[in-house]
Design a protein around this motif. Structure first.
Motif, PDB file in Angstrom:
ATOM      1  N   ILE A  46       5.201  -0.863   1.554  1.00 56.66           N
ATOM      2  CA  ILE A  46       3.980  -0.794   2.360  1.00 56.66           C
ATOM      3  C   ILE A  46       2.717  -0.825   1.357  1.00 56.66           C
ATOM      4  O   ILE A  46       1.673  -1.500   1.935  1.00 56.66           O
ATOM      5  CB  ILE A  46       3.914   0.409   3.438  1.00 56.66           C
ATOM      6  N   GLN A  47       2.702  -0.006   0.392  1.00 59.20           N
ATOM      7  CA  GLN A  47       1.678   0.054  -0.519  1.00 59.20           C
ATOM      8  C   GLN A  47       1.359  -1.335  -1.196  1.00 59.20           C
ATOM      9  O   GLN A  47       0.301  -1.659  -1.208  1.00 59.20           O
ATOM     10  CB  GLN A  47       1.815   1.208  -1.465  1.00 59.20           C
ATOM     11  N   LEU A  48       2.392  -2.046  -1.511  1.00 65.32           N
ATOM     12  CA  LEU A  48       2.323  -3.228  -2.350  1.00 65.32           C
ATOM     13  C   LEU A  48       1.553  -4.242  -1.183  1.00 65.32           C
ATOM     14  O   LEU A  48       0.858  -5.295  -1.495  1.00 65.32           O
ATOM     15  CB  LEU A  48       3.769  -3.771  -2.436  1.00 65.32           C
ATOM     16  N   VAL A  49       2.004  -4.164   0.221  1.00 63.76           N
ATOM     17  CA  VAL A  49       1.521  -5.151   0.999  1.00 63.76           C
ATOM     18  C   VAL A  49       0.008  -4.668   1.188  1.00 63.76           C
ATOM     19  O   VAL A  49      -0.881  -5.528   1.318  1.00 63.76           O
ATOM     20  CB  VAL A  49       2.128  -4.825   2.373  1.00 63.76           C
ATOM     21  N   ARG A  50      -0.527  -3.773   1.407  1.00 65.40           N
ATOM     22  CA  ARG A  50      -1.652  -3.272   1.370  1.00 65.40           C
ATOM     23  C   ARG A  50      -2.660  -3.499   0.100  1.00 65.40           C
ATOM     24  O   ARG A  50      -3.733  -4.165   0.456  1.00 65.40           O
ATOM     25  CB  ARG A  50      -2.147  -1.794   1.271  1.00 65.40           C
ATOM     26  N   THR A  51      -1.926  -3.434  -0.967  1.00 72.04           N
ATOM     27  CA  THR A  51      -2.627  -3.701  -2.171  1.00 72.04           C
ATOM     28  C   THR A  51      -2.937  -5.633  -2.370  1.00 72.04           C
ATOM     29  O   THR A  51      -4.020  -5.780  -2.701  1.00 72.04           O
ATOM     30  CB  THR A  51      -1.773  -3.516  -3.419  1.00 72.04           C
ATOM     31  N   LYS A  80       7.461 -10.846   3.965  1.00 76.69           N
ATOM     32  CA  LYS A  80       8.508  -9.998   4.156  1.00 76.69           C
ATOM     33  C   LYS A  80       9.185  -9.649   2.966  1.00 76.69           C
ATOM     34  O   LYS A  80       9.873  -8.802   2.556  1.00 76.69           O
ATOM     35  CB  LYS A  80       9.493 -10.676   5.182  1.00 76.69           C
ATOM     36  N   ILE A  81       8.894 -10.817   1.880  1.00 78.05           N
ATOM     37  CA  ILE A  81       9.802 -10.507   0.628  1.00 78.05           C
ATOM     38  C   ILE A  81       9.228  -9.131  -0.062  1.00 78.05           C
ATOM     39  O   ILE A  81       9.994  -8.597  -0.796  1.00 78.05           O
ATOM     40  CB  ILE A  81       9.374 -11.822  -0.175  1.00 78.05           C
ATOM     41  N   LEU A  82       8.025  -8.912   0.272  1.00 80.46           N
ATOM     42  CA  LEU A  82       7.519  -7.534  -0.460  1.00 80.46           C
ATOM     43  C   LEU A  82       8.001  -6.503   0.408  1.00 80.46           C
ATOM     44  O   LEU A  82       7.837  -5.251  -0.313  1.00 80.46           O
ATOM     45  CB  LEU A  82       5.887  -7.638  -0.176  1.00 80.46           C
ATOM     46  N   THR A  83       8.646  -6.556   1.459  1.00 87.85           N
ATOM     47  CA  THR A  83       9.024  -5.232   2.089  1.00 87.85           C
ATOM     48  C   THR A  83      10.422  -5.044   2.385  1.00 87.85           C
ATOM     49  O   THR A  83      10.815  -4.603   3.667  1.00 87.85           O
ATOM     50  CB  THR A  83       8.106  -5.181   3.489  1.00 87.85           C
ATOM     51  N   GLN A  84      11.126  -5.229   1.626  1.00 85.87           N
ATOM     52  CA  GLN A  84      12.600  -5.011   1.637  1.00 85.87           C
ATOM     53  C   GLN A  84      12.930  -3.697   1.809  1.00 85.87           C
ATOM     54  O   GLN A  84      12.938  -2.885   0.766  1.00 85.87           O
ATOM     55  CB  GLN A  84      13.547  -5.573   0.659  1.00 85.87           C
ATOM     56  N   GLY A  85      13.307  -3.119   2.814  1.00 89.50           N
ATOM     57  CA  GLY A  85      13.516  -1.632   3.090  1.00 89.50           C
ATOM     58  C   GLY A  85      12.358  -1.098   3.627  1.00 89.50           C
ATOM     59  O   GLY A  85      12.657   0.221   4.204  1.00 89.50           O
ATOM     60  N   LEU A 118       9.287   4.353  12.209  1.00 93.79           N
ATOM     61  CA  LEU A 118       8.011   4.852  12.980  1.00 93.79           C
ATOM     62  C   LEU A 118       6.821   4.680  12.011  1.00 93.79           C
ATOM     63  O   LEU A 118       5.723   4.151  12.199  1.00 93.79           O
ATOM     64  CB  LEU A 118       7.971   5.718  13.808  1.00 93.79           C
ATOM     65  N   GLU A 119       7.030   5.445  10.959  1.00 90.27           N
ATOM     66  CA  GLU A 119       5.748   5.638   9.960  1.00 90.27           C
ATOM     67  C   GLU A 119       5.382   4.516   9.341  1.00 90.27           C
ATOM     68  O   GLU A 119       4.196   3.831   9.084  1.00 90.27           O
ATOM     69  CB  GLU A 119       6.242   6.834   8.963  1.00 90.27           C
ATOM     70  N   ALA A 120       6.590   3.591   8.860  1.00 85.02           N
ATOM     71  CA  ALA A 120       6.236   2.326   8.353  1.00 85.02           C
ATOM     72  C   ALA A 120       5.641   1.345   9.307  1.00 85.02           C
ATOM     73  O   ALA A 120       4.880   0.528   8.904  1.00 85.02           O
ATOM     74  CB  ALA A 120       7.779   1.616   7.744  1.00 85.02           C
ATOM     75  N   PHE A 121       6.140   1.345  10.627  1.00 89.96           N
ATOM     76  CA  PHE A 121       5.462   0.378  11.424  1.00 89.96           C
ATOM     77  C   PHE A 121       4.079   0.734  11.598  1.00 89.96           C
ATOM     78  O   PHE A 121       3.235  -0.080  11.947  1.00 89.96           O
ATOM     79  CB  PHE A 121       6.280   0.544  13.095  1.00 89.96           C
ATOM     80  N   GLU A 173     -14.349   2.561   8.213  1.00 89.69           N
ATOM     81  CA  GLU A 173     -13.211   3.654   7.749  1.00 89.69           C
ATOM     82  C   GLU A 173     -11.854   3.092   7.584  1.00 89.69           C
ATOM     83  O   GLU A 173     -11.187   3.426   6.568  1.00 89.69           O
ATOM     84  CB  GLU A 173     -13.021   4.637   8.847  1.00 89.69           C
ATOM     85  N   LYS A 174     -11.494   2.204   8.497  1.00 88.21           N
ATOM     86  CA  LYS A 174      -9.963   1.654   8.095  1.00 88.21           C
ATOM     87  C   LYS A 174     -10.129   0.907   6.997  1.00 88.21           C
ATOM     88  O   LYS A 174      -8.975   1.033   5.940  1.00 88.21           O
ATOM     89  CB  LYS A 174      -9.715   0.642   9.298  1.00 88.21           C
ATOM     90  N   LEU A 175     -11.059   0.016   6.580  1.00 85.55           N
ATOM     91  CA  LEU A 175     -10.947  -0.929   5.500  1.00 85.55           C
ATOM     92  C   LEU A 175     -11.252   0.089   4.203  1.00 85.55           C
ATOM     93  O   LEU A 175     -10.592  -0.164   3.151  1.00 85.55           O
ATOM     94  CB  LEU A 175     -12.258  -1.832   5.363  1.00 85.55           C
ATOM     95  N   LEU A 176     -12.096   1.052   4.281  1.00 84.80           N
ATOM     96  CA  LEU A 176     -12.258   1.992   3.183  1.00 84.80           C
ATOM     97  C   LEU A 176     -10.821   2.509   2.924  1.00 84.80           C
ATOM     98  O   LEU A 176     -10.512   3.057   1.908  1.00 84.80           O
ATOM     99  CB  LEU A 176     -13.045   3.122   3.536  1.00 84.80           C
ATOM    100  N   GLY A 177      -9.937   2.721   3.847  1.00 84.70           N
ATOM    101  CA  GLY A 177      -8.760   3.543   3.477  1.00 84.70           C
ATOM    102  C   GLY A 177      -7.549   2.240   3.020  1.00 84.70           C
ATOM    103  O   GLY A 177      -6.619   2.824   2.574  1.00 84.70           O
ATOM    104  N   MET A 178      -8.249   1.182   3.030  1.00 81.42           N
ATOM    105  CA  MET A 178      -7.082   0.054   2.114  1.00 81.42           C
ATOM    106  C   MET A 178      -7.595   0.038   0.604  1.00 81.42           C
ATOM    107  O   MET A 178      -7.398  -0.881  -0.108  1.00 81.42           O
ATOM    108  CB  MET A 178      -7.423  -0.939   2.906  1.00 81.42           C
ATOM    109  N   GLU A 179      -8.196   1.231   0.192  1.00 83.24           N
ATOM    110  CA  GLU A 179      -8.304   1.358  -1.416  1.00 83.24           C
ATOM    111  C   GLU A 179      -9.442   0.512  -1.944  1.00 83.24           C
ATOM    112  O   GLU A 179      -8.899   0.177  -3.111  1.00 83.24           O
ATOM    113  CB  GLU A 179      -6.735   1.406  -1.942  1.00 83.24           C
TER     114      GLU A 179
END
Length: 543
Positions: free
Chosen positions: A311-316, A300-305, A361-364, A480-486
């Motif tokens: 969200i991109q940081l969590v994905r990375t 949760k430290i990475l997602t303040q706000g 909603l978008e973030a969730f 497709e989902k994992l490919l979407g994770m860059e």
């Protein structure tokens, strides 16, 4: 002290040290100082002002030096010893000029009273910050460093007790019984009070000495970052950036040696402070290496706000974990790390949905898609995602039917357990369309079970063979989902596991999450990475 302030005398020396006036007898000072004596002989006493300005003498220390010249007792301490040495050296107050002179007395005090004590040594090094540069020929900095390293080797707990990760099982360090342990009521002077220009080379030398357990060095480095970066609210951002970059350079890369909470915080600060890319990537790689040891609170430290960048940081970070994860034993059957990360993300999604009503909603949905992509194929059931969706809808009763459907798209109804299906079928918060889908899941599970039993009887598969997915739609969905994770295009994200050959579970998992190793076997990936002899790792840029 009246002699120090004698005025209207032809032999009087008028001098200002940082705007503080001093009126001294020239002859008295010349008896102790070879430089003052030489200036008097050449009638260039005014050059004394330049000398004192050059060494940045402070009024209090110069007053001590003047008192010594007049025969008064000088109270030396770790606070003033370096400054006294500096002034005495530049004024030429040596034994060759006058016996029992100040430079000899100060050197003796340093050797007998300061260096034998940890606290006095740290205090002298910190207090003499500006003067030490003027005494480079004396190599005093090296003398202080060697003294501190020797004492820390004798008792590493002078650097602080290591902070362990929650799953760390290493035994507590126990000093040799012959080593003196400091008293409980005696507090050691902390190295983290030193300026960075001393602290960083001191820690480098401590690690190079190999005489201090690395756990204690890491403890000191983490405390330094906490004082000067994490807890320094009023500090200048430029200074914080210098410290966080130095901390990243000092910290080892060994997995599990640093607490996850600290790594997540320093990664977040390195990004907000716009530290160098090497610094950001360094912390990011350390985080990804031990992501399975983290807690939902750490993540949760990475997602303040919960902004787009958060969200991109969590994905990375998550993608980096699967891309860079290595195991010392390539044939290990242990895949628990992948299960831990999948459960971590489910718990984090539930935490975000329950604690933060500002979560949009978008973030969730974005977090849910990351979680679903990781849990698919790793966890047997997706009940954790269902619980997060349920809590999200419960806390936000104002959502429209279409918005509820949007939130539910991260839920794979076919992966709900029997208990999960029963609960979801009765859940009035779920959209009717989802409830209908859930109602059909038990029937599909029964159908699949019967089909597998019939197929198993026909093929008579050996017990040692690995059970695999045969559903092309599910495989394509996860790909497709994992490919979407860059994950980079040149890597193969997922493979169908083959039945023809017994393969270790570890190898299968590594193939599924991105061809982390190459192989010349028939089961190896057919992507471009197959032709490489060396293992490829993805290093993500933490922006």
């Amino acid at each position: 002290m009246s002699d120090l302030e004698t005025r209207n005398s032809k032999s009087e020396l008028h001098i200002h040290v940082k705007d503080v006036p001093f009126h001294l007898r020239k002859e008295t000072i010349a008896k102790r100082s070879a430089i003052v004596s030489s200036l008097l002989e050449r009638n260039k006493i005014d050059e004394l002002h330049c000398i004192l300005q050059d060494i940045e003498a402070d009024p209090e220390t110069f007053k001590l030096v003047a008192k010594f010249c007049y025969g008064y007792k000088v109270n030396l301490s770790s606070d003033n010893i370096v400054s006294v040495l500096c002034i005495a050296y530049y004024l030429g107050m040596k034994e060759e000029h006058s016996t029992d002179n100040l430079l000899g007395k100060a050197s003796s005090f340093l050797e007998t009273r300061v260096l034998p004590s940890w606290n006095e040594t740290v205090n002298a090094l910190r207090s003499g910050d500006k003067s030490l540069d003027k005494l480079a020929d004396f190599e005093l900095v090296d003398l202080f460093f060697d003294s501190l390293i020797e004492k820390a080797s004798y008792d590493p707990r002078l650097l602080g007790e290591p902070i362990k990760n929650r799953e760390e099982t290493t035994s507590e360090y126990r000093p040799n019984p012959r080593r003196r342990l400091f008293d409980n009521d005696w507090k050691s002077e902390d190295l983290i009070t030193l300026p960075l220009r001393f602290y960083e080379p001191l820690m480098i030398r401590a690690m190079e000495s190999r005489s201090i357990p690395v756990e204690y060095i890491v403890t000191s480095i983490c405390k330094y970052a906490k004082k000067w970066v994490l807890d320094a609210e009023d500090s200048v951002s430029g200074k914080k950036r210098e410290v966080v970059e130095a901390v990243e350079r000092l910290l080892p890369h060994k997995r599990g040696l640093i607490s996850c909470e600290f790594l997540f915080k320093t990664l977040k600060h390195s990004i907000s402070l716009e530290a160098s890319s090497e610094c950001r990537n360094g912390f990011g790689i350390r985080v990804s290496k031990q992501l399975d040891m983290a807690t939902p609170t750490d993540l949760k430290i990475l997602t303040q706000g919960y902004g787009e960048k958060d969200i991109q940081l969590v994905r990375t970070v998550v993608t980096s974990f699967y891309s860079n994860y290595t195991n010392e034993e390539e044939d290990s059957e242990d895949v628990s790390v992948f299960v831990k990360v999948a459960k971590l993300l489910e718990e984090f999604l539930l935490l975000a949905a329950s604690e933060d009503t500002s979560l949009k909603l978008e973030a969730f949905v974005a977090l849910g898609e990351i979680t679903a992509a990781i849990s698919l194929g790793v966890l047997r059931y997706s009940d954790g995602i269902y619980r997060a969706v349920d809590v999200f809808l419960e806390r936000r009763g104002y959502l429209t039917e279409s918005e509820k459907m949007e939130a539910c798209k991260v839920l794979d109804c076919k992966k709900l357990s029997r208990q999960g299906c029963e609960e979801a079928a009765k859940n009035q918060r779920l959209p009717l369309r989802v409830v209908v889908q859930v109602s059909f899941v038990p029937q599909l599970q029964i159908r699949d079970t019967v089909a597998k039993e019939i197929k198993g009887g026909e093929e008579k598969v050996e017990e040692e063979e690995v059970t695999v997915w045969s559903d092309e739609d599910e495989m394509e969905k996860m790909s497709e989902k994992l490919l979407g994770m860059e994950i980079q295009d040149h890597e193969c994200v997922i493979h169908r596991w083959k039945k023809a050959k017994k393969v270790s579970v570890w190898s299968q998992v590594k193939r599924k999450f991105g061809c982390l190793t190459t192989s010349s076997s028939d089961d190896a990936c057919t992507c471009d990475a197959k032709n490489n002899n060396k293992k490829k790792k993805i290093h993500h840029h933490y922006k």
